[in-house]
Design a protein around this motif. Structure first.
Motif, mmCIF file in Angstrom:
data_model
loop_
_atom_site.group_PDB
_atom_site.id
_atom_site.type_symbol
_atom_site.label_atom_id
_atom_site.label_comp_id
_atom_site.label_asym_id
_atom_site.label_seq_id
_atom_site.Cartn_x
_atom_site.Cartn_y
_atom_site.Cartn_z
ATOM 1 N N GLY A 49 0.811 -1.224 0.000
ATOM 2 C CA GLY A 49 0.000 0.000 0.000
ATOM 3 C C GLY A 49 0.835 1.259 0.000
ATOM 4 N N PHE A 50 1.841 1.310 0.858
ATOM 5 C CA PHE A 50 2.684 2.505 0.921
ATOM 6 C C PHE A 50 3.508 2.677 -0.352
ATOM 7 C CE2 PHE A 50 2.743 2.150 5.821
ATOM 8 C CZ PHE A 50 1.526 2.816 5.891
ATOM 9 N N THR A 51 3.973 1.582 -0.917
ATOM 10 C CA THR A 51 4.726 1.664 -2.175
ATOM 11 C C THR A 51 3.842 2.210 -3.292
ATOM 12 O OG1 THR A 51 6.124 -0.196 -1.518
ATOM 13 C CG2 THR A 51 6.049 0.328 -3.869
ATOM 14 N N LEU A 55 4.295 5.789 -5.275
ATOM 15 C CA LEU A 55 4.582 5.778 -6.706
ATOM 16 C C LEU A 55 3.460 6.352 -7.562
ATOM 17 C CD1 LEU A 55 6.261 2.264 -7.060
ATOM 18 C CD2 LEU A 55 7.386 4.510 -7.020
ATOM 19 N N PHE A 56 2.204 6.109 -7.176
ATOM 20 C CA PHE A 56 1.103 6.428 -8.089
ATOM 21 C C PHE A 56 0.057 7.410 -7.565
ATOM 22 C CE2 PHE A 56 2.412 2.012 -9.117
ATOM 23 C CZ PHE A 56 2.967 2.275 -10.367
ATOM 24 N N VAL A 57 -0.073 7.581 -6.272
ATOM 25 C CA VAL A 57 -1.181 8.387 -5.754
ATOM 26 C C VAL A 57 -0.811 9.851 -5.637
ATOM 27 C CG1 VAL A 57 -2.738 8.724 -3.791
ATOM 28 C CG2 VAL A 57 -2.203 6.421 -4.569
ATOM 29 N N GLU A 58 0.302 10.141 -4.998
ATOM 30 C CA GLU A 58 0.662 11.539 -4.772
ATOM 31 C C GLU A 58 2.056 11.814 -5.303
ATOM 32 O OE1 GLU A 58 0.015 13.283 -0.964
ATOM 33 O OE2 GLU A 58 -1.588 11.892 -0.488
ATOM 34 N N MET A 64 1.331 13.661 3.656
ATOM 35 C CA MET A 64 0.111 12.896 3.922
ATOM 36 C C MET A 64 0.449 11.498 4.449
ATOM 37 S SD MET A 64 -3.143 12.794 4.071
ATOM 38 C CE MET A 64 -3.878 14.038 3.051
ATOM 39 N N LEU A 65 1.457 10.878 3.877
ATOM 40 C CA LEU A 65 1.861 9.547 4.318
ATOM 41 C C LEU A 65 2.326 9.584 5.777
ATOM 42 C CD1 LEU A 65 2.184 6.625 3.435
ATOM 43 C CD2 LEU A 65 4.489 7.184 2.661
#
Length: 132
Positions: A49-51, A55-58, A64-65
């Protein structure tokens, strides 16, 4: 093996503890979360999920993470403390039960020893002549 046979194989405090926990929805939820959070699938899910998030969400995932991970850590530490408190209460209940049982056994053994002593004394009195 039926439920009664399974329960007879466990300490009475374990049976009472499981029964009380099963009766409380909040405790069942906390147990389920703690069980999942302490598993490797939890680790794999977060790593993936964190990867994906990075890579793709933000484009800049760190603020935010960091917030998400901090909030998750707060909640997970609370569940860990709930589990520790539960374990401490369980251990205390088991220790109390064991103490009562051991005291009862000691009292019974003492009474049996006294009875054996009285019987032995009486047998000796009846079987051995007074002059010996």
């Amino acid at each position: 093996m039926n439920g009664t046979e399974a329960e007879s194989r466990h300490h009475p405090v374990v049976v009472a503890h499981r029964t009380s926990r099963a009766a409380d929805v909040q405790l069942r939820v906390a147990d389920a979360i703690t069980r999942f959070a302490g598993s490797m699938p939890f680790v794999y899910l977060h790593a993936i999920g964190f990867t994906l998030w990075m890579l793709f969400v933000e484009a800049n995932p760190w603020p935010m993470l960091t917030l998400v991970v901090s909030l998750e850590a707060i909640f997970l530490s609370t569940f860990v403390m709930i589990g520790q408190n539960r374990q401490a209460a369980f251990q205390q209940a088991k220790a109390d039960h064991d103490f009562v049982e051991q005291e009862l056994e000691l009292k019974t053994n003492t009474e049996l020893t006294r009875a054996i002593h009285a019987m032995t004394t009486e047998l000796h009195r009846r079987l051995v002549p007074e002059g010996d």
